[in-house]
Scaffold this motif. Structure first.
Motif, PDB file in Angstrom:
ATOM      1  N   ALA A 242      10.980 -34.824  -8.156  1.00  8.91           N
ATOM      2  CA  ALA A 242      10.312 -34.178  -7.235  1.00  8.91           C
ATOM      3  C   ALA A 242      10.590 -32.628  -7.475  1.00  8.91           C
ATOM      4  O   ALA A 242       9.747 -31.644  -7.070  1.00  8.91           O
ATOM      5  N   THR A 243      11.780 -32.400  -7.744  1.00 12.56           N
ATOM      6  CA  THR A 243      12.154 -31.080  -8.113  1.00 12.56           C
ATOM      7  C   THR A 243      13.107 -30.705  -9.152  1.00 12.56           C
ATOM      8  O   THR A 243      13.546 -31.632  -9.734  1.00 12.56           O
ATOM      9  N   VAL A 244      12.800 -29.594  -9.868  1.00 14.55           N
ATOM     10  CA  VAL A 244      13.798 -29.085 -10.641  1.00 14.55           C
ATOM     11  C   VAL A 244      14.478 -27.661 -10.542  1.00 14.55           C
ATOM     12  O   VAL A 244      13.911 -26.985  -9.742  1.00 14.55           O
ATOM     13  N   MET A 245      15.672 -27.880 -10.755  1.00 15.40           N
ATOM     14  CA  MET A 245      16.631 -26.545 -10.342  1.00 15.40           C
ATOM     15  C   MET A 245      16.831 -25.808 -11.497  1.00 15.40           C
ATOM     16  O   MET A 245      17.345 -26.244 -12.676  1.00 15.40           O
ATOM     17  N   CYS A 246      16.515 -24.640 -11.480  1.00 14.02           N
ATOM     18  CA  CYS A 246      16.884 -23.669 -12.654  1.00 14.02           C
ATOM     19  C   CYS A 246      18.295 -23.229 -12.829  1.00 14.02           C
ATOM     20  O   CYS A 246      18.987 -23.462 -11.810  1.00 14.02           O
ATOM     21  N   SER A 247      18.561 -23.084 -13.987  1.00 12.32           N
ATOM     22  CA  SER A 247      20.083 -22.636 -14.510  1.00 12.32           C
ATOM     23  C   SER A 247      20.375 -21.083 -13.956  1.00 12.32           C
ATOM     24  O   SER A 247      19.554 -20.442 -13.733  1.00 12.32           O
ATOM     25  N   TYR A 248      21.565 -21.005 -13.713  1.00  8.90           N
ATOM     26  CA  TYR A 248      22.021 -19.453 -13.687  1.00  8.90           C
ATOM     27  C   TYR A 248      21.663 -18.410 -14.753  1.00  8.90           C
ATOM     28  O   TYR A 248      21.388 -17.384 -14.567  1.00  8.90           O
ATOM     29  N   ASN A 249      22.120 -18.966 -16.107  1.00 10.72           N
ATOM     30  CA  ASN A 249      22.044 -18.047 -17.040  1.00 10.72           C
ATOM     31  C   ASN A 249      20.703 -17.695 -17.571  1.00 10.72           C
ATOM     32  O   ASN A 249      19.710 -18.032 -17.249  1.00 10.72           O
ATOM     33  N   ARG A 250      20.867 -16.628 -18.624  1.00 10.44           N
ATOM     34  CA  ARG A 250      19.686 -16.251 -19.321  1.00 10.44           C
ATOM     35  C   ARG A 250      19.526 -17.163 -20.586  1.00 10.44           C
ATOM     36  O   ARG A 250      20.514 -17.684 -21.091  1.00 10.44           O
ATOM     37  N   ILE A 251      18.334 -17.481 -20.915  1.00 10.88           N
ATOM     38  CA  ILE A 251      18.074 -17.779 -22.332  1.00 10.88           C
ATOM     39  C   ILE A 251      17.262 -16.923 -23.059  1.00 10.88           C
ATOM     40  O   ILE A 251      16.192 -16.484 -22.640  1.00 10.88           O
ATOM     41  N   ASN A 252      17.939 -16.676 -24.217  1.00 13.89           N
ATOM     42  CA  ASN A 252      17.304 -15.507 -25.027  1.00 13.89           C
ATOM     43  C   ASN A 252      16.763 -14.345 -24.301  1.00 13.89           C
ATOM     44  O   ASN A 252      15.726 -13.890 -24.174  1.00 13.89           O
ATOM     45  N   GLY A 253      17.686 -14.077 -23.549  1.00 14.60           N
ATOM     46  CA  GLY A 253      17.578 -12.538 -22.396  1.00 14.60           C
ATOM     47  C   GLY A 253      17.016 -12.566 -21.290  1.00 14.60           C
ATOM     48  O   GLY A 253      16.943 -11.891 -20.578  1.00 14.60           O
ATOM     49  N   VAL A 254      16.257 -13.817 -21.126  1.00 16.38           N
ATOM     50  CA  VAL A 254      15.429 -13.820 -19.670  1.00 16.38           C
ATOM     51  C   VAL A 254      15.955 -14.983 -18.749  1.00 16.38           C
ATOM     52  O   VAL A 254      16.467 -16.209 -19.254  1.00 16.38           O
ATOM     53  N   TYR A 255      16.491 -14.647 -17.396  1.00 27.03           N
ATOM     54  CA  TYR A 255      17.000 -15.588 -16.742  1.00 27.03           C
ATOM     55  C   TYR A 255      16.082 -16.687 -16.506  1.00 27.03           C
ATOM     56  O   TYR A 255      14.994 -16.718 -16.561  1.00 27.03           O
TER      57      TYR A 255
END
Ligand code: BGC
Length: 792
Positions: free
Chosen positions: A194-207
């Motif tokens: 039902a949901t996805v939680m995004c992570s804290y970090n950046r991936i290749n420069g973008v949060y």
């Protein structure tokens, strides 16, 4: 509510109401609109049991959250390789959610275990994307079939705790797709969370929280995700940019300033109202589906026995020269503090469950009627220094015993959300005692707990090792059954155990920082690396022993209707006990034009056989499991050619092999991705920057420690150390965090976590967390002051 009613409803909301609906009401709920019939929705951790915070009744509950069943952590459950079991555990946790009015469970987590040192590895399933994705999907199905929404986390590339809130994980596109996103892809497509939680970090420069490529292009457009995306707690940097990228809900409440940002962005034309409406609708749909459901009680005893069963099915027998199973002898010495009390059954952090009745091994013995238990603690768990007195007592017990069962493992001080391990060794006091026990008695059996691989140089000195991972509150009983042969060990490792930390492919590139961490090893994570480098390991991926014996015969590979491979193998239990075997299928493409792992896991099945029983096991391998990701075409490609399909008991025990021709595409890779390129062959874990930047599309990034004048809202407090004011702020934040953080029952651990977490906290979160003390303008002024050079 129908879609049409939803449209009409959203049209009647003001801009402010919309923006406000998309951020939390407090730490755990979404905002209600009482006069408009919108209920608040309660979210709670996860992932291996319910952690519904209940600070008011802490005394009564004996903890800071409601009592709940603590199931084996993901690291343990993964070793069962049992999707049905994962589904049952998910369903049971959801039943507990239902009884407490929780609508969404914050789990499971399917991030890849890049390094054995990852502080949260115990919350994750595997180093292999298929194993992690399948177990995650099963758990989601279980949770959601009981009417509770799951939150698949942490999307994506959260592989370390160090600097987790700001670090940029620099990962090449092929590794991103084949390794780090793959478990999410599987879990989204097969589990439909039902949901996805995004992570804290950046991936290749973008949060992650404002990463359009991840949250919209891949998650929604490519994978067909239709649910809601929420932020991890405090992961939002620029909320308006987040909404534009596909972030629906900010958690937790952050004082309203980010709601104002969203309103302003729409008014100034930087954010379309359409994007806002789409996010609001996602929130409202989620609330309609999961909020305000009738509370239904759950069957605590049934959940307890499921927890025991799950632990039993997950434990891995790492060594046994025949001493196990033990006879029920009176002359047994039980040594090690981790044998008593609760035992070591879960890690620290936001996943900590206030378990109903956690019980270690001695508790289980007492429950089974052992009148006298020859138990000595031998070491302390609150520090790592050997204690002569305790050791002496333990050795005395060991000397006169027929058999010694020694409980070892990583303690709370080693494994928690908030910090990574710094080495792979066991606490020094435990290994120190082991030497003495081995001298005192040759019949030494070790029971080992911990959510991640450990260095075990003492392996030759012991006769057996049973690894219980972090097995949940059923640990004591399950260990009892396994040691005494009432159950047959059948778990297999979901992560390779290297001989030593330095052997790990990421050893030179973890956790790096201060601003970026480069994933130089690219796709060569876990066994993908060890096999290609020809590196000896302590225990291979997929490895585990049993009290019975299985024989593999007659591998057949046919092609199914959709081009999938139908792999058939005959499995016989030739021992004298009933047992479960985890049949594993791997595929390699030895003449591939692209560089590839020697082979990868493409299917598995857990099979129960009685003694003497034989069965044909059929495992379907969809074509896409043979694919590699082509970063030029930006898609997965199945290369035409000869593949080797292998079947067996672990990644390094594959007695059956068959070559099959697979139709597919002709491939002409760029040099960097070719079999002759820098990743084509290697014998150690030095992946040069030249090789890495050959496959990575971004140039090297600034990775220097910032100085006053360079601090910005995203600078972590520990990196602002040159500023006296920032140091003072950090101390104050530490005091506050220590007061409010309940990541472990032990104050000492909470202190360690608070120290690490505050250090990694970006400046922006000082304001967000303390909005009642500091408004945005004031925070801006404080940042300006921190940026002034210190007066000498
Ligand atoms: C963790 C999440 C968790 C959330 C709420 C965060 O710090 O990363 O996994 O669900 O807190 O407790």
């Amino acid at each position: 509510m129908t879609e049409r009613q939803l449209d009409a409803f959203v049209k009647r909301l003001t801009l402010k109401e919309k923006a406000s609906l998309m951020s939390g009401r407090d730490f755990w709920q979404t905002k209600p609109l009482p006069d408009k019939g919108v209920w608040p929705l309660r979210l709670s951790d996860g992932p291996h049991g319910l952690r519904k915070e209940d600070l008011k009744n802490a005394k009564e509950n004996g903890g800071h959250s409601v009592k709940a069943t603590c199931f084996p952590t993901a690291a343990a459950l993964a070793c069962s390789w049992d999707e049905e079991l994962a589904e049952q555990v998910g369903a049971a946790i959801a039943e507990e959610c239902r009884s407490h009015g929780v609508g969404v469970l914050l789990g499971p987590g399917v991030n890849i275990k890049r390094s054995p040192l990852g502080g949260r590895n115990f919350e994750y399933f595997s180093e292999d994307p298929l194993a992690a994705g399948k177990m995650g999907a099963a758990m989601i199905r279980g949770i959601q079939k009981r009417g509770v929404g799951a939150s698949l986390k942490h999307f994506a590339v959260n592989n370390q705790e160090t600097l987790r809130m700001t670090i940029s994980a620099e990962v090449d596109e092929r590794a991103l797709r084949e390794i780090y996103l793959k478990p999410f892809e599987i879990a989204v497509k097969e589990g439909k969370p039902a949901t996805v939680m995004c992570s804290y970090n950046r991936i290749n420069g973008v949060y992650a929280s404002q990463n359009k490529m991840l949250l919209t292009d891949i998650l929604r457009r490519e994978w067909g995700f239709e649910g809601l995306v929420m932020s991890d707690w405090g992961a939002v940097d620029d909320r308006a940019a987040g909404v534009a990228a596909g972030l629906d809900l900010e958690m937790p409440y952050s004082g309203g300033a980010t709601d104002e940002d969203v309103v302003r962005a729409v008014q100034e034309g930087r954010l379309s109202e359409q994007a806002l409406d789409a996010a609001v609708k996602n929130v409202l749909r989620l609330v309609a589906a999961y909020a305000h459901k009738p509370r239904t009680p759950y069957h605590q005893a049934a959940h307890r026995s499921l927890a025991e069963k799950a632990c039993e099915k997950s434990a891995v027998l790492l060594k046994n020269d025949g001493i196990l199973p033990l006879e029920k002898q009176s002359n047994l010495a039980v040594i090690g503090a981790l044998a008593a009390g609760t035992g070591r059954y879960q890690g620290g952090g936001s996943s900590v469950v206030n378990a109903h009745a956690p019980m270690g091994f001695t508790g289980a013995m007492a429950q089974r009627g052992w009148a006298y238990i020859n138990y000595a603690p031998g070491y302390r768990t609150e520090h790592t220094r050997p204690d002569a007195e305790l050791e002496e007592q333990a050795v005395r017990y060991a000397r006169t015993a027929q058999t010694v069962v020694y409980f070892m493992g990583l303690t709370d001080l080693y494994e928690s959300e908030g910090f990574d391990r710094t080495h792979m060794r066991l606490p020094e006091n435990q290994t120190h005692l082991l030497e003495k026990l081995a001298e005192a008695n040759p019949n030494l059996v070790v029971v080992l707990a911990g959510g991640s691989p450990m260095e075990v140089p003492w392996l030759d000195q012991v006769r057996a090792v049973l690894y219980t991972v972090l097995g949940g509150e059923g640990l004591g009983e399950a260990t009892y059954r396994l040691l005494f042969g009432e159950a047959c060990p059948s778990g297999k490792l979901s992560e390779t155990w290297p001989l030593r930390l330095e052997d790990n492919p990421s050893a030179r590139y973890f956790p790096m920082g201060p601003r970026v961490v480069t994933y130089n090893e690219s796709i060569y994570v876990g066994y993908r690396y060890y096999d290609k480098a020809g590196q000896a390991v302590r225990f291979p991926f997929g490895y585990g022993l049993s009290y019975t014996r299985f024989v593999y015969r007659d591998l057949h590979v046919d092609t199914g209707k959709n081009g999938e491979l139908l792999v058939k193998v005959r499995l016989a239990n030739v021992g004298d006990r009933a047992g479960d075997e985890i049949v594993q299928i791997y595929a390699g493409c030895p003449h591939s034009s692209v560089h590839r792992p020697v082979r990868v896991l493409v299917g598995f099945a857990r099979v129960s056989l009685k003694p003497g029983e034989e069965r044909q096991v059929e495992i379907s391998v969809p074509r896409d499991r043979l694919a590699f990701y082509d970063p030029v075409q930006h898609r997965f490609v199945v290369e035409a050619g000869q593949y080797e399909i292998c079947a067996g008991a672990s990644s390094r025990d594959l007695p059956l092999r068959k070559a099959v021709l697979v139709s597919g595409e002709a491939v002409m890779p760029l040099y960097a991705q070719s079999a002759d390129g820098p990743y084509g062959a290697f014998s150690d874990n030095r992946f040069s920057d030249a090789a890495f930047y050959g496959v990575h599309s971004r140039p090297p990034q600034n990775n220097a420690l910032p100085h006053p004048g360079e601090y910005d809202r995203n600078t972590p407090l520990r990196q602002m150390n040159e500023s006296k004011l920032a140091r003072m702020l950090a101390s104050a934040a530490r005091v506050m965090t220590r007061k409010t953080l309940h990541f472990s029952p032990h104050a000492q651990v909470n202190q360690k976590v608070a120290h690490a977490m505050v250090g990694d906290l970006p400046f922006r979160n000082i304001q967000r967390n303390a909005w009642f003390l500091l408004n945005v303008k004031q925070a801006g002024r404080v940042l300006d002051l921190c940026n002034r050079p210190n007066k000498k």
